[in-house]
Design an enzyme around this catalytic site. Structure first.
Site, mmCIF file in Angstrom:
data_model
loop_
_atom_site.group_PDB
_atom_site.id
_atom_site.type_symbol
_atom_site.label_atom_id
_atom_site.label_comp_id
_atom_site.label_asym_id
_atom_site.label_seq_id
_atom_site.Cartn_x
_atom_site.Cartn_y
_atom_site.Cartn_z
ATOM 1 N N CYS A 1 93.178 31.006 45.959
ATOM 2 C CA CYS A 1 93.958 30.796 44.742
ATOM 3 C C CYS A 1 94.806 29.530 44.864
ATOM 4 C CB CYS A 1 94.770 32.045 44.412
ATOM 5 S SG CYS A 1 95.400 32.073 42.711
ATOM 6 N N GLU B 1 90.004 39.151 48.146
ATOM 7 C CA GLU B 1 90.620 40.418 48.565
ATOM 8 C C GLU B 1 90.752 41.408 47.415
ATOM 9 O OE1 GLU B 1 94.152 38.060 47.060
ATOM 10 O OE2 GLU B 1 92.205 37.660 48.001
ATOM 11 N N HIS C 1 90.123 35.736 43.794
ATOM 12 C CA HIS C 1 90.703 36.471 44.921
ATOM 13 C C HIS C 1 89.636 37.324 45.602
ATOM 14 C CE1 HIS C 1 95.042 35.678 44.314
ATOM 15 N NE2 HIS C 1 94.685 35.539 43.040
#
Length: 216
Positions: A82, A199, A197
């Site tokens: 990001c 994650e 992202h």
């Protein structure tokens, strides 16, 4: 044997969720906020959430920017996530002009505010969007952390700005927003970054993390 990885802790970013994703993939994760602790790591992750200027100021105030640059100069793998990815470029236009790390030539610009028909788009861009190879570069994901993905696989985004590398060779993946292409991922040699992202992108993101951990 687990792969060791250092996540740069400069007081900004989803550190715990990023750490959990790497731990899930078998990594030995260390969060470090001192430059001296970053000098001998084989793999590094630079996360980031929020405004570019705040992030890069926080990184520099701790002297961590030089540690990141030295890591890259050694040819070791680095992953930016990001705003962490955005900081890899020369500069950002978010809330004024701010210098980045200059690792990948380019600038960070606002994503489109209107579609081709002149309709106002919702900003920030939040949600799942398909990942696409840049136009004319259909085979560019081979030997990168995206190599296990199929064209059109979706990842999770939350952002209002995106990277604009000067060289198309450094643009690894796009997404579409309002019918227009925006940068989803960039790379240069051992340096790799995602606007989305990993994650927060489920098994898709974990596959990217695993491939990054396998980097030489």
């Amino acid at each position: 044997m687990s792969k060791k990885i250092v996540i740069v802790d400069y007081g900004v970013g989803n550190l715990l969720s990023v750490a959990r994703a790497f731990e899930h993939c078998g990594a030995d994760v260390s969060l470090q906020d001192r430059a001296s602790a970053l000098t001998d790591t084989s793999r590094m992750v630079l996360p980031g959430v929020g405004a570019f200027g705040d992030c890069v100021d926080a990184l520099r105030s701790r002297g961590l920017d030089q540690a990141v640059l030295e890591h890259v100069a050694r040819g070791r793998p680095l992953m930016g996530i990001c705003v962490g990815m955005q900081m890899l470029l020369d500069a950002s236009e978010e809330f004024g002009s701010h210098d980045g790390l200059g690792i990948i030539p380019g600038v960070v610009e606002a994503i489109p505010r209107m579609d081709h028909a002149g309709n106002v788009l919702k900003v920030p861009h939040i949600g799942w969007s398909p990942l696409l190879p840049p136009e004319g570069r259909n085979n560019c994901w081979a030997d990168t952390p995206l190599s296990e993905l199929k064209t059109g696989t979706a990842a999770y985004f939350v952002h209002s700005y995106h990277a604009r590398p000067h060289s198309e060779d450094h643009r690894l993946a796009d997404a579409e927003y309002g019918g227009q292409r925006i940068t989803a991922s960039i790379c240069r040699e051992a340096v790799f970054g995602t606007q989305f992202h990993p994650e927060k992108s489920g098994e898709v993101g974990l596959s990217i993390v695993r491939r990054f951990l396998e980097a030489a």
